[in-house]
Design a protein around this motif. Structure first.
Motif, PDB file in Angstrom:
ATOM      1  N   TYR A  51      31.080  35.066  35.626  1.00 27.02           N
ATOM      2  CA  TYR A  51      31.964  33.988  36.115  1.00 27.02           C
ATOM      3  C   TYR A  51      31.616  33.621  37.561  1.00 27.02           C
ATOM      4  O   TYR A  51      32.471  33.263  38.358  1.00 27.02           O
ATOM      5  CB  TYR A  51      33.440  34.375  35.968  1.00 27.02           C
ATOM      6  N   TYR A  54      32.993  34.442  41.292  1.00 30.64           N
ATOM      7  CA  TYR A  54      33.944  33.679  42.080  1.00 30.64           C
ATOM      8  C   TYR A  54      35.245  34.467  42.182  1.00 30.64           C
ATOM      9  O   TYR A  54      35.508  35.359  41.398  1.00 30.64           O
ATOM     10  CB  TYR A  54      34.163  32.288  41.457  1.00 30.64           C
ATOM     11  N   LEU A  55      36.037  34.152  43.175  1.00 33.99           N
ATOM     12  CA  LEU A  55      37.245  34.865  43.551  1.00 33.99           C
ATOM     13  C   LEU A  55      36.901  36.220  44.164  1.00 33.99           C
ATOM     14  O   LEU A  55      37.070  36.426  45.344  1.00 33.99           O
ATOM     15  CB  LEU A  55      38.222  35.025  42.386  1.00 33.99           C
ATOM     16  N   ARG A  56      36.351  37.117  43.307  1.00 34.66           N
ATOM     17  CA  ARG A  56      36.016  38.465  43.795  1.00 34.66           C
ATOM     18  C   ARG A  56      35.181  39.094  42.690  1.00 34.66           C
ATOM     19  O   ARG A  56      35.477  38.884  41.506  1.00 34.66           O
ATOM     20  CB  ARG A  56      37.320  39.261  44.009  1.00 34.66           C
ATOM     21  N   ILE A  60      37.347  38.225  37.459  1.00 33.05           N
ATOM     22  CA  ILE A  60      37.673  37.333  36.338  1.00 33.05           C
ATOM     23  C   ILE A  60      37.174  37.938  35.027  1.00 33.05           C
ATOM     24  O   ILE A  60      37.859  37.889  34.002  1.00 33.05           O
ATOM     25  CB  ILE A  60      37.071  35.933  36.593  1.00 33.05           C
ATOM     26  N   PHE A  63      39.241  40.161  32.587  1.00 30.70           N
ATOM     27  CA  PHE A  63      40.231  39.598  31.666  1.00 30.70           C
ATOM     28  C   PHE A  63      39.597  38.944  30.443  1.00 30.70           C
ATOM     29  O   PHE A  63      40.281  38.330  29.639  1.00 30.70           O
ATOM     30  CB  PHE A  63      41.107  38.581  32.407  1.00 30.70           C
ATOM     31  N   ALA A  64      38.292  39.007  30.318  1.00 25.34           N
ATOM     32  CA  ALA A  64      37.641  38.439  29.137  1.00 25.34           C
ATOM     33  C   ALA A  64      38.160  39.145  27.889  1.00 25.34           C
ATOM     34  O   ALA A  64      38.427  40.346  27.920  1.00 25.34           O
ATOM     35  CB  ALA A  64      36.128  38.601  29.250  1.00 25.34           C
ATOM     36  N   GLU A  92      37.432  46.909  38.637  1.00 22.70           N
ATOM     37  CA  GLU A  92      38.509  45.919  38.609  1.00 22.70           C
ATOM     38  C   GLU A  92      39.453  46.170  37.438  1.00 22.70           C
ATOM     39  O   GLU A  92      40.656  45.957  37.524  1.00 22.70           O
ATOM     40  CB  GLU A  92      37.938  44.500  38.522  1.00 22.70           C
ATOM     41  N   GLY A  98      38.270  53.307  42.555  1.00 23.86           N
ATOM     42  CA  GLY A  98      37.580  52.714  43.692  1.00 23.86           C
ATOM     43  C   GLY A  98      37.301  51.234  43.521  1.00 23.86           C
ATOM     44  O   GLY A  98      37.773  50.588  42.587  1.00 23.86           O
ATOM     45  N   ALA A  99      36.507  50.707  44.461  1.00 23.89           N
ATOM     46  CA  ALA A  99      36.156  49.296  44.454  1.00 23.89           C
ATOM     47  C   ALA A  99      34.814  49.130  45.152  1.00 23.89           C
ATOM     48  O   ALA A  99      34.364  50.019  45.879  1.00 23.89           O
ATOM     49  CB  ALA A  99      37.224  48.473  45.180  1.00 23.89           C
ATOM     50  N   LEU A 100      34.182  47.995  44.929  1.00 20.04           N
ATOM     51  CA  LEU A 100      32.920  47.695  45.587  1.00 20.04           C
ATOM     52  C   LEU A 100      33.143  46.604  46.613  1.00 20.04           C
ATOM     53  O   LEU A 100      33.704  45.551  46.291  1.00 20.04           O
ATOM     54  CB  LEU A 100      31.869  47.254  44.555  1.00 20.04           C
ATOM     55  N   LEU A 101      32.684  46.858  47.823  1.00 17.79           N
ATOM     56  CA  LEU A 101      32.862  45.929  48.939  1.00 17.79           C
ATOM     57  C   LEU A 101      31.515  45.327  49.336  1.00 17.79           C
ATOM     58  O   LEU A 101      30.473  45.862  48.966  1.00 17.79           O
ATOM     59  CB  LEU A 101      33.463  46.687  50.131  1.00 17.79           C
ATOM     60  N   PHE A 146      33.837  52.079  47.746  1.00 12.39           N
ATOM     61  CA  PHE A 146      34.986  52.410  48.581  1.00 12.39           C
ATOM     62  C   PHE A 146      36.099  53.024  47.748  1.00 12.39           C
ATOM     63  O   PHE A 146      36.366  52.596  46.619  1.00 12.39           O
ATOM     64  CB  PHE A 146      35.534  51.146  49.263  1.00 12.39           C
TER      65      PHE A 146
ATOM     66  N   PRO B  13      38.724  33.608  31.640  1.00 12.61           N
ATOM     67  CA  PRO B  13      38.304  33.763  30.272  1.00 12.61           C
ATOM     68  C   PRO B  13      39.428  34.041  29.296  1.00 12.61           C
ATOM     69  O   PRO B  13      39.266  33.880  28.103  1.00 12.61           O
ATOM     70  CB  PRO B  13      37.370  34.959  30.348  1.00 12.61           C
ATOM     71  N   SER B  14      40.542  34.484  29.772  1.00 13.04           N
ATOM     72  CA  SER B  14      41.498  35.039  28.832  1.00 13.04           C
ATOM     73  C   SER B  14      42.389  34.009  28.193  1.00 13.04           C
ATOM     74  O   SER B  14      43.020  34.282  27.199  1.00 13.04           O
ATOM     75  CB  SER B  14      42.361  36.060  29.566  1.00 13.04           C
ATOM     76  N   ARG B  67      40.311  35.069  52.361  1.00 18.47           N
ATOM     77  CA  ARG B  67      40.206  33.778  51.690  1.00 18.47           C
ATOM     78  C   ARG B  67      41.583  33.181  51.473  1.00 18.47           C
ATOM     79  O   ARG B  67      42.606  33.887  51.458  1.00 18.47           O
ATOM     80  CB  ARG B  67      39.417  33.859  50.388  1.00 18.47           C
ATOM     81  N   LEU B  86      45.284  39.363  39.809  1.00 18.76           N
ATOM     82  CA  LEU B  86      44.020  38.639  39.847  1.00 18.76           C
ATOM     83  C   LEU B  86      43.556  38.252  41.250  1.00 18.76           C
ATOM     84  O   LEU B  86      42.424  38.526  41.640  1.00 18.76           O
ATOM     85  CB  LEU B  86      44.117  37.366  38.972  1.00 18.76           C
ATOM     86  N   ASN B  89      42.777  42.392  45.085  1.00 14.42           N
ATOM     87  CA  ASN B  89      42.625  43.744  44.581  1.00 14.42           C
ATOM     88  C   ASN B  89      43.403  44.645  45.537  1.00 14.42           C
ATOM     89  O   ASN B  89      42.962  44.885  46.661  1.00 14.42           O
ATOM     90  CB  ASN B  89      41.145  44.136  44.541  1.00 14.42           C
ATOM     91  N   LEU B  91      43.768  47.585  46.080  1.00 16.30           N
ATOM     92  CA  LEU B  91      43.098  48.744  46.654  1.00 16.30           C
ATOM     93  C   LEU B  91      42.418  48.396  47.976  1.00 16.30           C
ATOM     94  O   LEU B  91      42.358  49.204  48.901  1.00 16.30           O
ATOM     95  CB  LEU B  91      42.049  49.263  45.662  1.00 16.30           C
ATOM     96  N   ILE B  92      41.907  47.199  48.057  1.00 16.63           N
ATOM     97  CA  ILE B  92      41.102  46.827  49.235  1.00 16.63           C
ATOM     98  C   ILE B  92      41.641  45.615  49.979  1.00 16.63           C
ATOM     99  O   ILE B  92      41.185  45.307  51.067  1.00 16.63           O
ATOM    100  CB  ILE B  92      39.630  46.552  48.830  1.00 16.63           C
TER     101      ILE B  92
ATOM    102  N   PHE C 284      26.360  29.306  38.937  1.00 17.63           N
ATOM    103  CA  PHE C 284      27.074  29.743  37.732  1.00 17.63           C
ATOM    104  C   PHE C 284      27.104  28.623  36.700  1.00 17.63           C
ATOM    105  O   PHE C 284      26.826  28.837  35.507  1.00 17.63           O
ATOM    106  CB  PHE C 284      28.489  30.190  38.117  1.00 17.63           C
TER     107      PHE C 284
END
Lengths: 225, 109, 782
Positions: A51, A54-56, A60, A63-64, A92, A98-101, A146, B13-14, B67, B86, B89, B91-92, C284
């Motif tokens: 996706y 975008y956003l982060r 997105i 939620f597929a 996510e 954790g998360a990736l930054l 992170f 997508p959902s 953002r 959504l 996040n 956490l961060i 994209f």
């Protein structure tokens, strides 16, 4: 053994993951809009920019429709491997801690790195040579692992860190040089390096094969049982 | 004939992930600010901060890059949930929902 | 390249630089004939509005003659774009027709979206290079990103899956903050698009030279692969077939881009004024579009496919109609818009990115729309193919534009250039590199000169740039950047047994010294890069970046350069399968260096025998191959010393060099060589150091015989030289014609002369070489 590779719009390394998976077993595509894992024995969530990131990253894609099935599969103990963007998606989705930054250097980095295999007793690393280093490429902009300090302590204590960047090889500033982590049950694993790009001597290395071979060993044992 | 979502990646997508559809005449416009959580290294913010003195702007500190998300929503009560699930996040990232204004009634659907 | 066969009448245009070229057949620019009625009345008479759109009075008169009336706003907008240099090649087409385009491997030549050559195993490779110079000068990140997006669309428009991107970049000297900014942003933009869409960026080149300060160059090349039967042409066919627009919604992006941005000189104040028309890239969206189009082609659902690039819908629809000898109706009311209030002319010329146009048989339409929906790609039927030979623009049931396709596409006047060899120096003397003058002086120790050259911006390691590009996605890359002189891509994922090699080259400063020989050198250099990995050249594409061709000395550069390109290609037996021109690259300070960027694609029958540039094996012998006659004039060292450009380059024996290239390539293919590297910027000593650095191993080399000018032999430049390594018996094979000069081994580079003073010797640790070679680009990028 049959591995399914999820294809989101924006997946880029899905073809590479399919070829790598086909070396150790059968491989097929799982379409993001389907709610069916087609009876595969393991799932790979591949790299790319699902996706558009975008956003982060990964936000997105999680939620597929297919991800609902992947989450159920994971809860039931199925093997799920997330590579790069796939790792981000699994974080996510809450399947991994954790998360990736964004990388400390802010830029995209494509580089061969050396990895230390921390645990060799897991479903994803049991076929990896103990004590040896793996040479596997990374390529990402958002790969700095992170988690809060307490969670990192807990993660390390339970053996959840499977791969670390070797000293001098941390390409993104990841906490404690973490390159890959698994969940508590040990059946979901995510990593930023790309083992699917390390399965052919001509393209650089075959060190990534042991991760896929580990999955075959474990999934094969389940199938045989 | 139009098959789809716009260039932003669309509604996701959902399909059924949450309340959908444009804001009706009773909807509100809202802004959500998302920024890195306190204490999390923000290299973008640092890069901006480092660049400013070169341009002659001194005395700037504490730059954080996040953002801004603008949206129109029929039921603003679900905004926190949308943020949690959504837009940010947790956490961060921290988020902040800005006071919402009613959508002008002439807004096209 | 000419985008259509040579049918257009060539009006007499005795003076290319004349502001008002004469109309054909002496036609006077008279007022329009009263016959013929405009579909809608001409816009309120704005005197000379065509001039603002870049058309000359004579061209305007010709349009009036073709239509039999004044064009309305929509029509004028369409003509101004289709008759711009960017679309019509009106100052270059006659020259380009002199290039050799035939070859037994050629499947598609100039005129299609990309050239294509047969690589065996039922596969064809499509490739093209295109400039995005002006958009990148205005907004480097988006300019470079959309440059990549555009060239990718060119390639998948003919049904080929893009498998690699290369880029050729030129900026002013890195001392300039603006140059550093442009570099950083352009590299980020290329990476952003290529990385996000999953196409590896496998190679490229970057030069810093003062004449590019105000006109940076961003050229992007794309390679694609397709099963031969999936190739599709862009010719519309079948009246009644439906015209379907795929992809992004249309906005006001790049309106006026092709004619105003690409065909006019950039002047003061342009940067701010031109920002609104910059196109924004969405990789994209293009990724979905790419996958969707390839699926539609695999399912054989399309009659024709064309990308939307410069001049947007106008160009795509007109080209499709022209190639099919048909007409097209386009209904702008059915084009999905991003901004609701767009005028018909804006819709027709918008350069919004990530759009494709296809022709579909009516009965296939539901299937096409369903597949697009599955890929989340917008698809709208916006018109149909007609047999009337006209491009008609409708707005619902109203005709808002109606022009003969042939006039739009094929009847733009072509201008003969009026070349004149300049009698004065065109370019200022390069500024001496302040930071390293002592190391570069004629009496400096060669070891210091070597270290200074390795750190020079044009020679230093490109790692800091290429690490920002995904060079490995798609699992074909078997020679990554800096490993070999050309990128090598295996065809295993496509069912092929061999591999492709690809390189892109041009040293504009040397072309500026001598446009004819400099261009020959460019082609030889590119071919040498292919030879070093063991590939045989299959086809060439090019992007001619020059100044204003209406000026006689630029016309001379262009004419000489194209003559050199043609001669070199004929000597090497390489067909030119496509190309692009970017003219008017000049500012008040003067023109850019003439920069005919050449992209070459070759084939290796055995992917296991792809060569590398690094010394590989201790004990291997090292040899010098080729008729290498280095000179300092025009070299990198001369530039850094602040010496003026010479008036000409040394003569190159192209036939002899071609033979040497073949023998090096053959030896690599036979597996006789451990490494091969051609000698380019910085000369022999720098090439030798690069072989050590890439291999991580030292070398001991003794230059035999009497050397007239030791410094020139170490750092002079010229075509034809290779450094190879391998078992000594292999290097002594007669057919290679090599002179053995040393041995691979140790952690040092030791360079001595058989007959010269010991003070000229170099003795350096590999680590010292590496320290010099690394850090320059890193510092420039910040």
């Amino acid at each position: 053994m049959r591995l399914g590779v999820v294809r989101f719009p924006g997946s880029c390394d899905d073809g590479d993951a399919l070829r790598a998976a086909a070396i150790v077993g059968d491989a097929e595509v799982l379409w993001h809009g389907d709610r069916d894992l087609r009876g595969v024995d393991g799932v790979i969530v591949p790299g790319g920019f699902s996706y558009g990131d975008y956003l982060r990253v990964g936000a997105i894609a999680r939620f597929a429709p297919i991800m609902g099935e992947v989450e159920r599969f994971a809860r039931d103990g199925g093997l799920v491997l997330g590579i790069c963007n796939g790792f981000q998606v699994l974080c996510e989705a809450g399947l991994l801690p954790g998360a990736l930054l964004p990388n400390e250097g802010l830029r995209f980095v494509c580089r061969q790195v050396e990895l230390d295999v921390v645990e060799t007793s897991t479903a994803f690393t049991c076929d990896c040579p103990a004590g040896e280093r793996l040479s596997i490429p990374v390529k990402h902009t958002t790969g700095r692992y992170f988690a809060p300090e307490a969670q990192l302590d807990e993660l390390e204590a339970r053996g959840g860190v499977l791969l670390r960047y070797a000293p001098g090889h941390n390409p993104n500033g990841a906490a404690r040089s973490i390159a890959g982590v698994c969940n508590e049950a040990g059946n979901v694993f995510g990593l930023m390096p790309h083992p699917e790009h390390a399965v052919d001597p001509l393209t650089g290395s075959t060190d990534g094969l042991c991760l896929f071979a580990s999955m075959r060993k474990v999934a094969g044992a389940v199938l045989a049982a | 004939m139009s098959a789809s979502a716009g260039p932003s990646g669309g509604a996701g997508p959902s399909g059924g992930a949450g309340p959908s559809g444009g804001a009706g005449p009773s909807g509100v416009r809202a802004r959500v600010l998302v920024r890195p959580k306190e204490g999390i290294l923000d290299p973008q913010g640092q890069a901006v901060e480092r660049a400013l003195p070169a341009l002659g702007f001194t005395g700037v500190s504490g730059v954080r890059v996040g953002r801004l998300i603008e949206l129109e929503i029929a039921d603003p009560a679900v905004l926190p949930e949308i943020c949690e699930r959504l837009l940010a996040n947790p956490l961060i990232e921290d988020y902040e929902i800005e006071p919402a204004n009613p959508v002008a009634p002439t807004q096209p659907a | 390249m000419p985008s259509s066969p040579p049918e257009a009448p060539v009006p007499p245009a005795p003076s290319g630089q004349a502001p008002v070229p004469p109309a054909p057949s002496g036609q006077a620019p008279t007022p329009p004939a009263p016959s013929g009625e405009a579909p809608t009345p001409p816009a309120p008479a704005i005197a000379f509005r065509h001039r603002a759109l870049g058309l000359t009075d004579a061209e305007h008169a010709l349009i009036v003659e073709k239509l039999g009336r004044e064009p309305n706003e929509v029509e004028l907008a369409m003509f101004s774009l289709m008759w711009s240099e960017h679309c019509a090649y009106k100052h270059s087409k006659l020259l380009l027709r002199t290039l050799p385009t035939e070859g037994e491997r050629v499947v598609m030549g100039p005129g299609e979206n990309a050239g294509a050559v047969d690589v065996g195993d039922g596969l064809v490779v499509a490739f093209k290079v295109e400039s995005h110079n002006h958009p990148s000068a205005v907004e480097p990140f988006q300019g470079a990103a959309t440059g990549v997006g555009g060239i990718l669309r060119d390639v998948f428009a003919i049904g080929a899956r893009p498998i690699a991107v290369l880029d050729s970049l030129r900026f002013g000297e890195p001392e300039s903050a603006r140059s550093r900014y442009l570099l950083e942003q352009a590299v980020a933009g290329i990476g952003h698009y290529g990385n996000s869409i999953g196409v590896p960026t496998v190679g490229g080149e970057i030069y810093f030279e003062a004449p590019y300060e105000r006109n940076c160059l961003v050229n992007a090349m794309c390679l694609g692969i397709a099963p031969r039967e999936r190739l599709i042409r862009s010719a519309a066919s079948g009246p009644g077939n439906v015209l379907v627009l795929l992809g992004a919604a249309t906005g006001r992006d790049g309106i006026g881009g092709a004619s105003v941005l690409a065909s006019a000189q950039l002047d003061e104040g342009d940067q701010a004024a031109k920002r609104p028309s910059v196109q924004i890239g969405d990789p994209f969206e293009e990724k979905k579009l790419l996958e969707c189009c390839l699926e539609l082609l695999d399912a054989e659902l399309l009659v024709a496919l064309q990308d939307l690039g410069a001049a947007g819908l106008t160009s795509s629809a007109a080209e499709m109609a022209s190639k099919g000898g048909l007409g097209i109706d386009v209904d702008v009311a059915r084009v999905p818009l991003r901004e609701a209030d767009m005028e018909p002319f804006e819709i027709m010329v918008s350069e919004s990115q990530e759009r494709m146009l296809c022709v579909v048989a009516p009965k296939r339409l539901p299937d096409v729309l369903a597949r697009c929906a599955r890929w989340d790609v917008r698809a709208s039927a916006i018109g149909e193919i007609t047999d009337c030979g006209r491009l008609r623009v409708l707005q619902a049931d109203k005709v808002v534009g109606d022009v003969p396709v042939v006039a739009l596409v094929d009847e733009c006047p072509l201008y003969e250039l009026a070349p004149e060899r300049p009698t004065e120096r065109l370019y200022p003397v390069p500024r001496q590199a302040a930071s390293m003058d002592s190391a570069l002086a004629p009496d400096a120790a060669p070891r210091d000169t070597l270290l200074a050259l390795l750190a020079a911006p044009n020679i230093a390691s490109r790692r800091a740039v290429f690490e920002q590009y995904d060079s490995i996605v798609q699992s074909r890359t078997i020679r990554r950047p800096a490993i070999a002189d050309a990128a090598v891509l295996q065809l295993a994922p496509d069912g092929g047994s061999g591999a492709l090699a690809v390189a892109i080259d041009c040293n504009g400063r040397r072309v500026a010294c001598d446009p004819y020989r400099g261009t020959i050198e460019t082609v030889l250099e590119c071919a040498a890069n292919l030879a070093c990995v063991g590939a045989e050249p299959l086809g060439l594409t090019n992007c001619l970046n020059f100044g204003n061709p209406e000026k006689p000395h630029i016309a001379w550069q262009l004419t000489e350069s194209v003559r050199g390109l043609g001669d070199a290609c004929r000597a090497l037996g390489i067909a030119v399968v496509g190309g692009n021109v970017s003219l008017y690259n000049e500012a008040d300070e003067g023109p850019i260096y003439p920069t005919p960027v050449v992209g070459l694609v070759g084939l290796l029958p055995d992917r296991l025998r792809a060569g590398g540039l690094g010394f590989a094996q201790a004990g291997d012998a090292i040899a010098l191959v080729g008729p290498f006659a280095p000179r300092l004039a025009g070299s990198e060292l001369a530039k850094l010393r602040g010496e003026p450009l010479p008036d000409e380059l040394g003569h190159a024996d192209v036939e002899a060099i071609a033979r040497v290239q073949r023998s090096v390539g053959d030896a690599m293919r036979r597996g006789s060589l451990s490494s091969a590297h051609d000698i380019a910027e910085g000369g022999f000593a720098v090439a030798l150091a690069e072989c050590c650095l890439a291999g991580g191993i030292g070398a001991s080399v003794r230059i035999p015989g009497r050397v007239e000018d030791p410094i020139a032999s170490l750092f002079g430049e010229g075509p034809g030289g290779f450094i190879v390594s391998g078992p000594i018996e292999a290097l002594r094979a007669r057919e290679l014609g090599a002179v053995v000069i040393g041995t691979v081994g140790s952690t040092r580079l030791e360079l001595t002369f058989e007959r010269a003073e010991t003070s000229l010797e170099c003795n350096l640790e590999i680590a010292e070489l590496a320290a010099a070679h690394t850090g320059t680009l890193e510092a420039i990028l910040g």
